[in-house]
Design a protein around this motif. Structure first.
Motif, PDB file in Angstrom:
ATOM      1  N   ALA A 631     186.950  18.475  99.831  1.00 16.93           N
ATOM      2  CA  ALA A 631     187.691  17.584 100.722  1.00 16.93           C
ATOM      3  C   ALA A 631     186.757  16.759 101.596  1.00 16.93           C
ATOM      4  O   ALA A 631     187.089  15.649 102.014  1.00 16.93           O
ATOM      5  N   MET A 632     185.570  17.303 101.871  1.00 14.98           N
ATOM      6  CA  MET A 632     184.569  16.601 102.672  1.00 14.98           C
ATOM      7  C   MET A 632     183.603  15.782 101.809  1.00 14.98           C
ATOM      8  O   MET A 632     182.600  15.261 102.300  1.00 14.98           O
ATOM      9  N   GLY A 633     183.907  15.681 100.509  1.00 16.04           N
ATOM     10  CA  GLY A 633     183.056  14.883  99.625  1.00 16.04           C
ATOM     11  C   GLY A 633     181.847  15.608  99.110  1.00 16.04           C
ATOM     12  O   GLY A 633     180.931  14.988  98.570  1.00 16.04           O
ATOM     13  N   GLY A 634     181.795  16.957  99.262  1.00 16.48           N
ATOM     14  CA  GLY A 634     180.636  17.721  98.815  1.00 16.48           C
ATOM     15  C   GLY A 634     180.869  18.401  97.478  1.00 16.48           C
ATOM     16  O   GLY A 634     181.899  18.228  96.829  1.00 16.48           O
ATOM     17  N   GLU A 635     179.877  19.203  97.073  1.00 15.69           N
ATOM     18  CA  GLU A 635     179.945  19.923  95.804  1.00 15.69           C
ATOM     19  C   GLU A 635     179.411  21.340  96.015  1.00 15.69           C
ATOM     20  O   GLU A 635     178.637  21.602  96.939  1.00 15.69           O
ATOM     21  N   ILE A 636     179.839  22.260  95.116  1.00 10.98           N
ATOM     22  CA  ILE A 636     179.348  23.637  95.159  1.00 10.98           C
ATOM     23  C   ILE A 636     178.801  23.999  93.781  1.00 10.98           C
ATOM     24  O   ILE A 636     179.443  23.729  92.765  1.00 10.98           O
ATOM     25  N   GLU A 637     177.596  24.593  93.763  1.00  9.01           N
ATOM     26  CA  GLU A 637     177.021  25.125  92.533  1.00  9.01           C
ATOM     27  C   GLU A 637     176.718  26.599  92.750  1.00  9.01           C
ATOM     28  O   GLU A 637     176.480  27.035  93.880  1.00  9.01           O
ATOM     29  N   VAL A 638     176.738  27.372  91.667  1.00  7.60           N
ATOM     30  CA  VAL A 638     176.496  28.812  91.795  1.00  7.60           C
ATOM     31  C   VAL A 638     175.566  29.276  90.675  1.00  7.60           C
ATOM     32  O   VAL A 638     175.672  28.816  89.538  1.00  7.60           O
ATOM     33  N   GLU A 639     174.657  30.165  91.050  1.00  6.48           N
ATOM     34  CA  GLU A 639     173.782  30.843  90.097  1.00  6.48           C
ATOM     35  C   GLU A 639     173.877  32.338  90.393  1.00  6.48           C
ATOM     36  O   GLU A 639     173.746  32.753  91.543  1.00  6.48           O
ATOM     37  N   SER A 640     174.131  33.140  89.354  1.00  7.18           N
ATOM     38  CA  SER A 640     174.301  34.565  89.616  1.00  7.18           C
ATOM     39  C   SER A 640     173.974  35.372  88.365  1.00  7.18           C
ATOM     40  O   SER A 640     174.240  34.935  87.242  1.00  7.18           O
ATOM     41  N   THR A 641     173.390  36.556  88.600  1.00  7.80           N
ATOM     42  CA  THR A 641     173.086  37.500  87.529  1.00  7.80           C
ATOM     43  C   THR A 641     173.543  38.879  87.976  1.00  7.80           C
ATOM     44  O   THR A 641     173.167  39.334  89.067  1.00  7.80           O
ATOM     45  N   PRO A 642     174.367  39.549  87.188  1.00  2.68           N
ATOM     46  CA  PRO A 642     174.831  40.889  87.585  1.00  2.68           C
ATOM     47  C   PRO A 642     173.658  41.827  87.827  1.00  2.68           C
ATOM     48  O   PRO A 642     172.706  41.896  87.046  1.00  2.68           O
ATOM     49  N   GLY A 643     173.719  42.534  88.954  1.00  2.00           N
ATOM     50  CA  GLY A 643     172.679  43.490  89.295  1.00  2.00           C
ATOM     51  C   GLY A 643     171.478  42.883  89.979  1.00  2.00           C
ATOM     52  O   GLY A 643     170.580  43.613  90.427  1.00  2.00           O
ATOM     53  N   ILE A 644     171.379  41.566  90.053  1.00  2.00           N
ATOM     54  CA  ILE A 644     170.221  40.906  90.684  1.00  2.00           C
ATOM     55  C   ILE A 644     170.642  40.171  91.949  1.00  2.00           C
ATOM     56  O   ILE A 644     170.014  40.285  92.997  1.00  2.00           O
ATOM     57  N   GLY A 645     171.707  39.407  91.895  1.00  2.00           N
ATOM     58  CA  GLY A 645     172.154  38.706  93.089  1.00  2.00           C
ATOM     59  C   GLY A 645     172.789  37.365  92.768  1.00  2.00           C
ATOM     60  O   GLY A 645     172.934  36.969  91.605  1.00  2.00           O
TER      61      GLY A 645
END
Length: 653
Positions: A631-645
């Motif tokens: 809504a504020m014109g931004g974006e979200i990205e995600v990086e994740s590995t089970p057991g690591i973070g």
């Protein structure tokens, strides 16, 4: 003056043959003109029918869109456990807001349990539509396709013919039931515009292909004979067809009978005159001269009509796409003089985004796939302004001939098109406002719970402590948390005040201050988890964001890192900000349990989607956060590995 001088190929001793040839020529010419005029009238009738049926198309599409919105609004009453809240109040409001709707139903597991108004629809209660093999095909299709589908017209259990729209509702990817709307068939026809558009010239028909037999059923008392030309449209959401056909297909033919009689009379008259002329060469020469004058005058009249037409007209070179000649109305619209526009390409007057569609239609015209074409496009005037036009292109060559020139007719539709675009924009603004209202309700339920948890934790610790110094410390913490709660309430109140505005209030916010404040709010949880906080936020990092949204975003991400930490190692949460191409990017990383993105990426930010068996996980936080950032014109990205973070990246505008 001899016959040779006039160019007449026949000898004067054969006047009867000459008269017959003239008769035959005029008769063939009349037949050609008669046929061309008939084709024009036929095509005009077709365009009129297409225009009428397009109005019906738009009306029905609007009814279906509004029905979908009403069904969706009703579906929001269903809680995450399947309970139904305030059905009668909401149903009454929806019926008042949508006059084309006659009833609203909720159908858990295919059984009608809630219907409004109840008095005239009570007979439908407890009816299981999924077990009725005569009517469940379209309901099963809606479940299978996971979208709203309109059944009918069908005979209702409570009596009457109606169209039923069923929106399948899923909770945790499990089918719950339907949110259904009912439109009586006569009401459906009324809002579709059949009553207003019905006339003595055309007749309408409404049909539907039976899903069991594949046979079309017709619902109106009109007989559209198979040999009558007609137009039709197909609505895939209900598998309906709307047909329109002339009341009398012979009207164009009958209207041209006087013209045919006129040509027949003219052929006989010219035959008689030719015989006389063949006997009088001098009079023949005079008639030829008079005919030349008439042709010259006809050309002058054509020029006058061309230049004074009420719409813009241009003769174009089909091979190069350049202007050969234009009329005054066309030049007034474009702003170019006759000298300037002659030889220019149509591309110079076309908006770059509209050229490709124009060229595709022209290619179809050149290949003989269509006889003419029309489209709405943008035109760039000489002064640089952009206007909307309706362009109609007709060829000036006959089938089988090499394409040479064509006529382009333009109508200035700038005002109507801008009104249409403004209406679309207003509709989008309304949807955005509704979306923000739902989002705000989630903020209240989610963010305030975090503050209440902090207060409860401090009070529990205060009650267990017997050391005055510790109690005093907890009172100080309680004071800070209460102050933060008060500020959160202030921000939420500010969000409420701007919900009626299409634009959320944005401020130039210090990112470091908000991160520190969030960590302070979560100090009890951080201490309980013995988490290590690493913060690297430059003092100059400022973002243009809504303050309540920023507080909610940070609270969600950091509290999630604490909540989903790995029990086998010390929680380490790193928060840092970097700048790239003038945009600040906030990185929030942890060494927690992580997320299996291969399995869960598609539903990561979904409402009520959870990825652990924890009871305190409600699947709301990431849903709220994503919509706040976007809504504020931004974006979200995600990086994740089970057991690591997991690392979340928030890219601010």
């Amino acid at each position: 003056m001899s016959f040779k001088k006039t160019g007449f190929p026949l000898k004067s001793d054969k006047p009867v043959l000459a008269g017959f040839l003239v008769f035959l020529t005029v008769l063939l010419l009349g037949a050609f003109i008669y046929w061309q005029r008939y084709q024009i009238l036929h095509e005009e009738r077709g365009r009129e029918m297409r225009g009428i049926i397009q109005v019906i198309d738009n009306n029905i599409s609007q009814v279906l869109k509004s029905s979908y919105s009403a069904a969706l609004s009703q579906a929001l009453l269903i809680g995450d456990n399947g309970e139904i809240n305030d059905f009668e109040i909401k149903a009454k409001q929806l019926l008042e807001a949508n006059p084309f709707l006659d009833a609203i139903q909720l159908v858990p597991n295919g059984v009608i349990t809630h219907v409004y108004p109840l008095e005239e629809n009570e007979a439908a209660l407890n009816y299981n539509i999924l077990k009725d093999e005569t009517r469940n095909k379209e309901a099963l299709r809606a479940i299978d396709e996971k979208k709203m589908y309109f059944a009918g017209p069908i005979e209702l259990k409570q009596g009457g013919l109606a169209v039923v729209g069923r929106l399948p509702v899923f909770i945790e990817d499990e089918f719950w039931g339907f949110s259904a709307v009912i439109i009586k068939f006569e009401n459906f026809l009324k809002h579709a515009g059949f009553n207003k558009l019905n006339s003595k010239d055309y007749k309408f028909q409404f049909s539907k292909v039976d899903p069991d037999t594949g046979i079309a059923t017709f619902f109106l008392d009109e007989d559209l004979s198979s040999d009558a030309y007609s137009e039709e449209i197909l609505f895939t959401d209900g598998n309906w067809k709307i047909h329109i056909a002339p009341e009398n297909k012979f009207v164009p033919f009958i209207s041209l009978l006087p013209l045919g009689v006129l040509f027949l009379f003219l052929a006989f008259w010219l035959k008689h005159r030719t015989v006389k002329i063949m006997k009088r060469p001098e009079r023949l020469q005079a008639m030829v001269d008079a005919q030349n004058i008439e042709i010259f005058n006809s050309n002058l009249r054509f020029k006058k009509i061309f230049n004074q037409a009420a719409v813009g007209m241009a003769r174009m070179d089909t091979r190069t796409g350049t202007f050969i000649e234009t009329n005054k109305r066309f030049r007034n619209f474009s702003g170019y003089s006759e000298k300037e526009i002659t030889g220019m390409s149509f591309r110079q007057l076309s908006h770059p985004e509209d050229i490709e569609e124009n060229q595709k239609l022209m290619q179809k015209l050149l290949q003989g796939e269509i006889k003419e074409y029309s489209l709405e496009k943008r035109a760039i005037r000489k002064n640089g302004t952009v206007g909307w036009i309706k362009l109609t292109v007709s060829p000036l060559w006959h089938p089988g001939q090499e394409p040479s020139n064509h006529i382009a007719i333009i109508e200035d539709i700038t005002k109507s098109k801008e009104a249409e675009l403004q209406l679309t924009k207003s509709y989008k603004v309304l949807l955005d406002q509704n979306k923000r209202l739902v989002n705000f309700s989630y903020i209240i339920s989610h963010d305030l719970r975090s503050h209440s948890t902090n207060i409860q934790s401090i009070l529990d610790l205060y009650g267990m402590s017997e050391i005055p110094e510790e109690k005093e410390h907890y009172v100080e913490l309680l004071t800070k948390v209460t102050a933060n709660l008060n500020q959160t309430l202030h921000h939420l109140n500010e969000v409420v005040s701007i919900q009626n505005s299409p634009n959320l209030k944005k401020e130039n916010l210090n990112l470091q201050e908000f991160v520190n404040k969030t960590i302070e709010n979560l100090s009890i949880q951080i201490r309980e988890k013995k988490a290590e906080m690493i913060v690297e936020i430059p003092e100059g990092a400022r973002v243009y964001f809504n303050s309540a949204y920023l507080e909610s975003v940070l609270l969600n991400f950091i509290s999630n890192s604490l909540r989903f930490s790995d029990e086998n190692r010390k929680p380490v949460i790193e928060i840092r900000a970097t700048e790239r191409n003038g945009r600040w990017i906030l990185h929030i990383s942890d060494n927690g349990i992580g997320i299996d993105l291969e399995k869960n990426m598609d539903k990561l930010f979904g409402l009520y989607k959870t990825f652990t068996n924890r009871r305190d996980s409600r699947g709301i936080g990431l849903f709220i956060t994503k919509h706040q950032v976007e809504a504020m014109g931004g974006e979200i990205e995600v990086e994740s590995t089970p057991g690591i973070g997991t690392t979340f990246k928030i890219k601010f505008q």
